[in-house]
Design a protein around this motif. Structure first.
Motif, PDB file in Angstrom:
ATOM      1  N   ALA A 187      -2.124 -22.871  17.055  1.00 14.71           N
ATOM      2  CA  ALA A 187      -2.895 -24.003  17.241  1.00 14.71           C
ATOM      3  C   ALA A 187      -1.292 -24.893  17.530  1.00 14.71           C
ATOM      4  O   ALA A 187      -0.909 -25.610  18.318  1.00 14.71           O
ATOM      5  N   TYR A 188      -0.622 -25.093  16.347  1.00 18.30           N
ATOM      6  CA  TYR A 188       0.182 -25.928  16.279  1.00 18.30           C
ATOM      7  C   TYR A 188       1.257 -25.646  17.090  1.00 18.30           C
ATOM      8  O   TYR A 188       1.626 -26.311  17.837  1.00 18.30           O
ATOM      9  N   LYS A 189       1.895 -24.117  17.060  1.00 13.82           N
ATOM     10  CA  LYS A 189       2.757 -24.103  18.155  1.00 13.82           C
ATOM     11  C   LYS A 189       2.507 -24.247  19.347  1.00 13.82           C
ATOM     12  O   LYS A 189       3.732 -24.093  19.958  1.00 13.82           O
ATOM     13  N   LYS A 190       1.326 -23.047  19.594  1.00 13.48           N
ATOM     14  CA  LYS A 190       0.818 -23.055  20.980  1.00 13.48           C
ATOM     15  C   LYS A 190       1.044 -24.526  21.678  1.00 13.48           C
ATOM     16  O   LYS A 190       1.648 -24.586  23.431  1.00 13.48           O
ATOM     17  N   ARG A 191       0.689 -25.581  21.324  1.00  9.64           N
ATOM     18  CA  ARG A 191       0.601 -27.369  21.638  1.00  9.64           C
ATOM     19  C   ARG A 191       2.044 -27.822  21.734  1.00  9.64           C
ATOM     20  O   ARG A 191       2.696 -28.287  22.740  1.00  9.64           O
ATOM     21  N   HIS A 192       2.664 -27.271  20.553  1.00 13.65           N
ATOM     22  CA  HIS A 192       4.443 -27.842  20.980  1.00 13.65           C
ATOM     23  C   HIS A 192       5.383 -26.480  22.148  1.00 13.65           C
ATOM     24  O   HIS A 192       5.749 -27.216  22.629  1.00 13.65           O
ATOM     25  N   ASP A 193       4.590 -25.127  22.120  1.00  7.72           N
ATOM     26  CA  ASP A 193       5.073 -24.268  22.950  1.00  7.72           C
ATOM     27  C   ASP A 193       4.687 -25.397  24.787  1.00  7.72           C
ATOM     28  O   ASP A 193       5.688 -25.078  25.460  1.00  7.72           O
ATOM     29  N   GLU A 194       4.188 -25.662  24.959  1.00  7.36           N
ATOM     30  CA  GLU A 194       3.255 -26.431  25.902  1.00  7.36           C
ATOM     31  C   GLU A 194       3.611 -27.796  26.398  1.00  7.36           C
ATOM     32  O   GLU A 194       3.388 -28.708  26.780  1.00  7.36           O
ATOM     33  N   LEU A 195       4.704 -28.344  25.385  1.00  3.74           N
ATOM     34  CA  LEU A 195       4.932 -29.894  25.775  1.00  3.74           C
ATOM     35  C   LEU A 195       5.079 -30.116  26.473  1.00  3.74           C
ATOM     36  O   LEU A 195       5.604 -29.983  27.488  1.00  3.74           O
ATOM     37  N   TRP A 196       4.015 -31.416  26.681  1.00  2.00           N
ATOM     38  CA  TRP A 196       3.758 -32.501  27.731  1.00  2.00           C
ATOM     39  C   TRP A 196       5.285 -32.874  28.473  1.00  2.00           C
ATOM     40  O   TRP A 196       5.779 -33.492  27.973  1.00  2.00           O
ATOM     41  N   PRO A 197       5.664 -32.599  29.880  1.00  2.00           N
ATOM     42  CA  PRO A 197       6.803 -33.044  30.759  1.00  2.00           C
ATOM     43  C   PRO A 197       7.579 -34.223  29.892  1.00  2.00           C
ATOM     44  O   PRO A 197       8.356 -35.066  29.858  1.00  2.00           O
ATOM     45  N   ASP A 198       5.972 -35.148  30.647  1.00  2.66           N
ATOM     46  CA  ASP A 198       5.410 -36.562  30.193  1.00  2.66           C
ATOM     47  C   ASP A 198       6.322 -36.787  28.888  1.00  2.66           C
ATOM     48  O   ASP A 198       7.765 -38.389  28.619  1.00  2.66           O
ATOM     49  N   LEU A 199       6.322 -36.364  27.725  1.00  2.00           N
ATOM     50  CA  LEU A 199       5.820 -36.448  26.165  1.00  2.00           C
ATOM     51  C   LEU A 199       7.651 -36.051  25.842  1.00  2.00           C
ATOM     52  O   LEU A 199       8.790 -36.552  25.510  1.00  2.00           O
ATOM     53  N   LYS A 200       8.113 -35.078  26.752  1.00  2.00           N
ATOM     54  CA  LYS A 200       9.570 -34.382  26.517  1.00  2.00           C
ATOM     55  C   LYS A 200      10.203 -35.346  27.042  1.00  2.00           C
ATOM     56  O   LYS A 200      11.620 -36.102  26.084  1.00  2.00           O
ATOM     57  N   LYS A 201       9.756 -36.140  28.008  1.00  2.00           N
ATOM     58  CA  LYS A 201      11.040 -37.170  28.804  1.00  2.00           C
ATOM     59  C   LYS A 201      10.679 -38.552  28.335  1.00  2.00           C
ATOM     60  O   LYS A 201      11.936 -38.956  28.370  1.00  2.00           O
ATOM     61  N   LEU A 202      10.209 -39.050  27.732  1.00  2.00           N
ATOM     62  CA  LEU A 202      10.290 -40.025  26.872  1.00  2.00           C
ATOM     63  C   LEU A 202      11.095 -39.936  25.173  1.00  2.00           C
ATOM     64  O   LEU A 202      11.608 -41.023  24.800  1.00  2.00           O
TER      65      LEU A 202
END
Length: 104
Positions: free
Chosen positions: A17-32
């Motif tokens: 679950a942890y890996k899946k959520r990070h594989d799908e990291l939200w674009p707005d969080l990545k930008k932040l």
């Protein structure tokens, strides 16, 4: 550029679950993160202890752990709280690590 490292703890059986959520990291969080000077961010997992080891390079003196007042970060913490050890505000329990060796 500063290098930061810290550890967190994942709940047993939650690595997928942890890996899946990070594989799908939200674009707005990545930008932040990028907009706040985080240029590299890696997280490693120790299967024996369920410890997550995080490493990041940052411009300035703060990293991802210093964005606690941002609404996107708070939303992410709430999203992750069911699979890892967290504080009462759902921020990950994060322990800074001291660098003892570096080979550039």
């Amino acid at each position: 550029m500063e290098r930061l490292a810290f550890k967190m703890k994942l709940n047993k059986g939650q690595i997928d679950a942890y890996k899946k959520r990070h594989d799908e990291l939200w674009p707005d969080l990545k930008k932040l993160l990028k907009d706040n000077g985080v240029s590299e961010y890696s997280i490693f997992f120790d299967e024996e202890t369920s410890i997550l080891f995080a490493f990041q390079k940052v411009l300035g003196s703060g990293g991802s752990q210093d964005l606690a007042n941002n609404e996107i970060v708070k939303k992410w913490w709430n999203f992750m709280a069911d699979i890892m050890e967290v504080n009462p505000d759902n921020s990950p329990i994060s322990i800074p690590l001291k660098e003892v060796f570096y080979l550039p």
